[in-house]
Design a protein around this motif. Sequence first.
Motif, PDB file in Angstrom:
ATOM      1  N   HIS A   1       0.835  -1.525   0.282  1.00 41.69           N
ATOM      2  CA  HIS A   1      -0.399  -0.235   0.104  1.00 41.69           C
ATOM      3  C   HIS A   1       0.741   1.414  -0.019  1.00 41.69           C
ATOM      4  CE1 HIS A   1      -4.315  -1.437   0.296  1.00 41.69           C
ATOM      5  NE2 HIS A   1      -3.254  -2.416   1.040  1.00 41.69           N
ATOM      6  N   ALA A   2       2.381   0.859   0.738  1.00 41.78           N
ATOM      7  CA  ALA A   2       2.758   2.869   0.686  1.00 41.78           C
ATOM      8  C   ALA A   2       3.511   2.670  -0.250  1.00 41.78           C
ATOM      9  CB  ALA A   2       4.178   2.000   1.638  1.00 41.78           C
ATOM     10  N   LEU A   3       3.699   1.069  -0.898  1.00 42.07           N
ATOM     11  CA  LEU A   3       4.245   1.534  -2.759  1.00 42.07           C
ATOM     12  C   LEU A   3       3.256   1.887  -3.510  1.00 42.07           C
ATOM     13  CD1 LEU A   3       6.619  -1.480  -2.648  1.00 42.07           C
ATOM     14  CD2 LEU A   3       7.700   0.270  -2.751  1.00 42.07           C
ATOM     15  N   HIS A   4       2.370   1.829  -3.176  1.00 41.85           N
ATOM     16  CA  HIS A   4       1.024   1.950  -4.366  1.00 41.85           C
ATOM     17  C   HIS A   4       0.920   3.845  -4.366  1.00 41.85           C
ATOM     18  CE1 HIS A   4      -2.452   1.411  -6.581  1.00 41.85           C
ATOM     19  NE2 HIS A   4      -3.324   2.234  -5.480  1.00 41.85           N
ATOM     20  N   SER A   5       0.372   3.725  -2.703  1.00 43.11           N
ATOM     21  CA  SER A   5       0.638   5.306  -2.697  1.00 43.11           C
ATOM     22  C   SER A   5       1.587   6.307  -3.080  1.00 43.11           C
ATOM     23  CB  SER A   5       0.109   5.999  -1.619  1.00 43.11           C
ATOM     24  OG  SER A   5      -1.256   4.908  -0.696  1.00 43.11           O
ATOM     25  N   MET A   6       3.051   5.472  -3.076  1.00 47.57           N
ATOM     26  CA  MET A   6       4.505   6.648  -3.577  1.00 47.57           C
ATOM     27  C   MET A   6       3.823   6.252  -5.007  1.00 47.57           C
ATOM     28  SD  MET A   6       8.089   5.437  -2.741  1.00 47.57           S
ATOM     29  CE  MET A   6       9.483   6.966  -2.876  1.00 47.57           C
ATOM     30  N   HIS A   7       4.072   5.033  -5.755  1.00 48.38           N
ATOM     31  CA  HIS A   7       3.823   5.550  -7.286  1.00 48.38           C
ATOM     32  C   HIS A   7       2.633   6.249  -7.691  1.00 48.38           C
ATOM     33  CE1 HIS A   7       2.395   3.426 -11.482  1.00 48.38           C
ATOM     34  NE2 HIS A   7       3.921   3.690 -11.314  1.00 48.38           N
ATOM     35  N   MET A   8       1.631   5.836  -7.414  1.00 47.98           N
ATOM     36  CA  MET A   8       0.462   7.013  -7.632  1.00 47.98           C
ATOM     37  C   MET A   8       0.908   8.551  -7.395  1.00 47.98           C
ATOM     38  SD  MET A   8      -2.610   5.562  -8.024  1.00 47.98           S
ATOM     39  CE  MET A   8      -3.447   6.497  -8.532  1.00 47.98           C
ATOM     40  N   ASP A   9       1.751   9.200  -6.817  1.00 52.00           N
ATOM     41  CA  ASP A   9       2.115  10.629  -6.872  1.00 52.00           C
ATOM     42  C   ASP A   9       2.861  10.798  -7.323  1.00 52.00           C
ATOM     43  OD1 ASP A   9       0.413  11.117  -4.584  1.00 52.00           O
ATOM     44  OD2 ASP A   9       1.808  10.123  -2.895  1.00 52.00           O
ATOM     45  N   LEU A  10       5.006   9.693  -7.166  1.00 54.68           N
ATOM     46  CA  LEU A  10       5.440  10.324  -8.519  1.00 54.68           C
ATOM     47  C   LEU A  10       5.359   9.809  -9.899  1.00 54.68           C
ATOM     48  CD1 LEU A  10       8.376   8.801  -6.135  1.00 54.68           C
ATOM     49  CD2 LEU A  10       7.032  11.259  -6.336  1.00 54.68           C
ATOM     50  N   CYS A  11       4.230   8.566  -9.598  1.00 53.49           N
ATOM     51  CA  CYS A  11       3.990   8.330 -11.293  1.00 53.49           C
ATOM     52  C   CYS A  11       2.796   8.540 -11.005  1.00 53.49           C
ATOM     53  CB  CYS A  11       4.688   6.416 -11.319  1.00 53.49           C
ATOM     54  SG  CYS A  11       6.485   6.755 -11.100  1.00 53.49           S
ATOM     55  N   PRO A  12       1.875   9.405 -12.110  1.00 53.42           N
ATOM     56  CA  PRO A  12       0.309   9.152 -11.686  1.00 53.42           C
ATOM     57  C   PRO A  12       0.355   8.366 -13.499  1.00 53.42           C
ATOM     58  CG  PRO A  12       1.318  11.734 -12.145  1.00 53.42           C
ATOM     59  CD  PRO A  12       2.778  10.515 -11.890  1.00 53.42           C
ATOM     60  N   SER A  13       1.145   9.007 -14.543  1.00 53.19           N
ATOM     61  CA  SER A  13      -0.118   8.712 -15.466  1.00 53.19           C
ATOM     62  C   SER A  13       1.557   7.206 -16.399  1.00 53.19           C
ATOM     63  CB  SER A  13       0.826   9.668 -17.005  1.00 53.19           C
ATOM     64  OG  SER A  13       2.397   9.857 -17.108  1.00 53.19           O
ATOM     65  N   SER A  14       2.586   7.274 -15.456  1.00 49.90           N
ATOM     66  CA  SER A  14       2.565   5.378 -15.882  1.00 49.90           C
ATOM     67  C   SER A  14       2.624   4.358 -15.660  1.00 49.90           C
ATOM     68  CB  SER A  14       4.238   5.593 -15.468  1.00 49.90           C
ATOM     69  OG  SER A  14       5.369   4.621 -15.621  1.00 49.90           O
ATOM     70  N   MET A  15       2.586   3.440 -16.109  1.00 49.06           N
ATOM     71  CA  MET A  15       1.619   1.894 -15.912  1.00 49.06           C
ATOM     72  C   MET A  15       2.911   1.346 -15.241  1.00 49.06           C
ATOM     73  SD  MET A  15      -0.612   2.637 -17.840  1.00 49.06           S
ATOM     74  CE  MET A  15      -1.520   0.034 -17.011  1.00 49.06           C
ATOM     75  N   GLY A  16       4.138   1.280 -15.266  1.00 53.44           N
ATOM     76  CA  GLY A  16       5.404   0.498 -14.418  1.00 53.44           C
ATOM     77  C   GLY A  16       5.755   1.709 -13.430  1.00 53.44           C
ATOM     78  N   VAL A  17       6.591   1.468 -13.391  1.00 54.46           N
ATOM     79  CA  VAL A  17       7.625   2.041 -11.858  1.00 54.46           C
ATOM     80  C   VAL A  17       8.918   2.895 -13.162  1.00 54.46           C
ATOM     81  CG1 VAL A  17      10.203   1.744 -11.027  1.00 54.46           C
ATOM     82  CG2 VAL A  17       8.681  -0.064 -10.718  1.00 54.46           C
ATOM     83  N   CYS A  18       8.190   4.587 -12.662  1.00 52.75           N
ATOM     84  CA  CYS A  18       8.623   5.077 -13.464  1.00 52.75           C
ATOM     85  C   CYS A  18      10.414   5.541 -13.093  1.00 52.75           C
ATOM     86  CB  CYS A  18       8.089   5.937 -13.195  1.00 52.75           C
ATOM     87  SG  CYS A  18       7.838   7.142 -11.549  1.00 52.75           S
ATOM     88  N   ASP A  19      11.479   6.370 -13.862  1.00 48.47           N
ATOM     89  CA  ASP A  19      12.233   7.163 -13.013  1.00 48.47           C
ATOM     90  C   ASP A  19      12.228   7.566 -11.747  1.00 48.47           C
ATOM     91  OD1 ASP A  19      13.384   5.890 -15.804  1.00 48.47           O
ATOM     92  OD2 ASP A  19      13.301   7.754 -16.476  1.00 48.47           O
ATOM     93  N   LYS A  20      11.290   8.151 -11.425  1.00 49.51           N
ATOM     94  CA  LYS A  20      11.547   8.900 -10.229  1.00 49.51           C
ATOM     95  C   LYS A  20      11.516   7.487  -9.011  1.00 49.51           C
ATOM     96  CE  LYS A  20       9.485  12.677 -11.138  1.00 49.51           C
ATOM     97  NZ  LYS A  20       7.572  14.478 -10.865  1.00 49.51           N
ATOM     98  N   MET A  21      10.955   6.321  -9.433  1.00 53.08           N
ATOM     99  CA  MET A  21      11.310   5.690  -8.543  1.00 53.08           C
ATOM    100  C   MET A  21      12.237   4.159  -8.639  1.00 53.08           C
ATOM    101  SD  MET A  21       7.222   4.618  -7.738  1.00 53.08           S
ATOM    102  CE  MET A  21       7.322   3.106  -6.248  1.00 53.08           C
TER     103      MET A  21
END
Length: 866
Positions: free
Chosen positions: A390-410
């Motif tokens: 859940h923490a990774l999901h929230s982090m992904h939603m904030d840092l990679c809102p339009s990315s389908m996978g792990v973006c550069d920010k993560m």
Amino acid sequence: LSHILSTKQKTWASSETQPHSIKIEGDITLGGLFPVHSRGPAGVPCGEIKKEKGIHRMEAMLYALDQINSDPDLLPNITLGARILDTCSRDTYELEQSLTFVQALIQKDNSDVRCSNGEPPIIPKPERVVGVIGASASSVSIMVANVLRLFAIPQISYASTAPELSDNNRYDFFSRVVPPDSFQAQAMVDIVKAMGWNYVSTLASEGNYGESGVDAFIQISREAALKSAAINRFLTIMDLIVLIFNEPASCEVSDIFVFFDCRRVLEAAKRANLTGHFLFVGSDSWGAKNSPILNLEDVAEGAVTILPKRASIEGFDQYFTTRSLENNRRNIWFAEFWEDDFKCKLTRPGIQGDSGLRKCTGEEQISQDSVYEQEGKVQFVIDAVYAMAHALHSMHMDLCPSSMGVCDKMDPVDGRMLLSYIRAVSFNGSAGTGVMFNENGDAPGRYDIFQYQLSNTTIPGYKIIGQWTNHLRLSAEDMQWSGGDKLVPDSVCSFPCESGERKRMVKGVPCCWHCELCDGYQYLLDEFNCDTCPFDMRPTSNRTGCRPTPIIKLEWSSPWAIIPVFLAVLGILATSGAIITFIRFNDTPIVRASGRELSYVLLTGIFLIYLITFLMIAEPSTGVCVFRRLFLGLGMSISYSAMLTKTNRIYRIFEQGKKSVTPPKCISPTSQLIITFILISVQLLGIFIWFGVVPPHTTVDFDELHPPNPEYARGILKCDMSDLSLIGCLSYSMVLMVTCTVYAIKSRGVPETFNEAKPIGFTMYTTCIIWLAFVPIFFGTLQSTEKMFIQTTTLTVSMSLSATVSLGMLYIPKVYVIIFHPEQNVQKRKRSFKAVVQAATVSTHLSQKSSDKQNGETKAEPDRSQ
């Protein structure tokens, strides 16, 4: 079957050459720490496999990863992988293993390394672990947390409960989905308070779990004003016996809080034949397990245990019971679990089979061919993995809102940022309860309270009797103790002191004291001290304060007053009768012959002696005290001055008659009165000097009636006359009395037909006897609680008796003759001094003749005293 076994042999063989870890590929890798094996013997890091705490918990992480990776709403298009390590239940071993998680973060200098063609080498990038699930034991988690925080890798534990890990300054990257032992300790303190217990002993095993748990319990108990004994660590049977002998004598029951393998304690209690002596309250290491109390149920009866609220996860049961050697090859330790669970042996290349065990068929089924019960921490392992997800999901939603996978920010994941997301998660866990963290990374405390019940129940076992979620809820009606008793047993080192008792603390035992009564005239100043009441007060009946001491005096209705008053009234009546008779018959021969002037003076003194009784019994006041001083010795000095003057006159006349016919001087009535008043004036002079030096006043004597029991203490209202001053007031009269007695003895030879010498002599002899008896009685009552009453009665009765003797010897016979035999009250022949001389000469002659007789009969001499 041979094909399956051949395939399995290849898998096992390859796993034996790999590191002792499980690798699950994924976009983001989580670390896992589980005690798959127990601690090995000396020189060997790992021992036997742990089926429940090891395999069940590890499979729970694998199950959670499967669930998350198949969930389209949680981390969509992102696969979670894992690197799972075996801690072998040893902190030092796990420290070495956990370095695997940080090796990708260690920068290596490869500038000097070149391939044979001169090109720089292509070094595969090590996997990067973004977070760690584990560990189990608090000691292992502490060791690992110290390393992970250096590389900013968040850690979520599913079982470590040591309060030390709540220190956000030292373990800032550590979180846990189980409540810390400080919450458990608080729950235990609340249980103790609810039961009304105020004395406990604690047992702690060596290690962070036991020692930290006990420390937390003691600290919270002191803050809650619950006293507890010092930490006792009893690890052997002998240690338990030491505990028994160290129990304070006033203890009713000792409550022992167990923070470690409780079975050893139960065994020790049974071997020491102490079944029912101790009442156990167990931590979650005991919980609701049957294994610690197997064959020790009678010792554990009534034990109260605590366990974090949990539920069996049905999905995991379905998952785990369908695991087999074929579908669970990712678990490199599953074959070892299989052998241990089914008590069989798998065939492995190069390993000699054990003839004592049957060979595994591979078709065995968990829970059907073996006993299966879901391990209690499975729920928390799943919740820990989901919390990280859940923490990774929230982090992904904030840092990679339009990315389908792990973006550069993560890529890579920032550990410190991930930690902030972990602390902010809030979701319903696998058991339907909320999962969240406080500022220290701790989960909320939710506990079920159990009691092991053996008697008066159809199915013996653990029964839920309450819950604790920040506060305690107990069902007292569902509780029962040893033998099925519903009454809560006492567990106190010392019962509360009674009213008026102070506490004397027992050295070295903070909750124990002896109750000591504030004795004598002391009252309870505070909880620990007594103080003495002021001199004019005594303690209350419950000794919580002081109250005025009652003030008493000699009452007219008292038996000590009735007898003296009765004698005094009779004496006053008789004296008054004598005075009236003498006045009525003032000119009769008997009255004139008795010396009227001195007789009236003597009768006045006798009257005052009787009168002093009323002054001695009357309520003391300034006026009464004045008259007591004045008349106490005055009446006697008047009486004995008159009698002394009489006896002295007779003695002088009688002695002068022996020498010549010339009468002595100062024998006239006027002279006698002057001599008498001179003697009386000495007494009056002393009294008035006393008045000037110490003016009369009243006082309250609180020392005289001051017995050991303050209930009988009284203050006596009295005049300011001590025993010494009272005797001093009478001393002059005593001197007159003794002198008069001496003259009476010297005048004993005077013929009674000439004078009153013999009646006065008998009077003085009797009076001396009375006052000789008075002295020991008066001073012998100094220690008596009724001293004042006895002394007053003795004094007044003695004075009345001495006055009665004087009245009876000297005047009652005369009054009797005057009234009843008036014919004898006639003028007799007038006697001249010559006749007295003649009588004295004859008396002297008879005395000499009597003394001249030698060894012969004495002849009768004619009576010539006419």
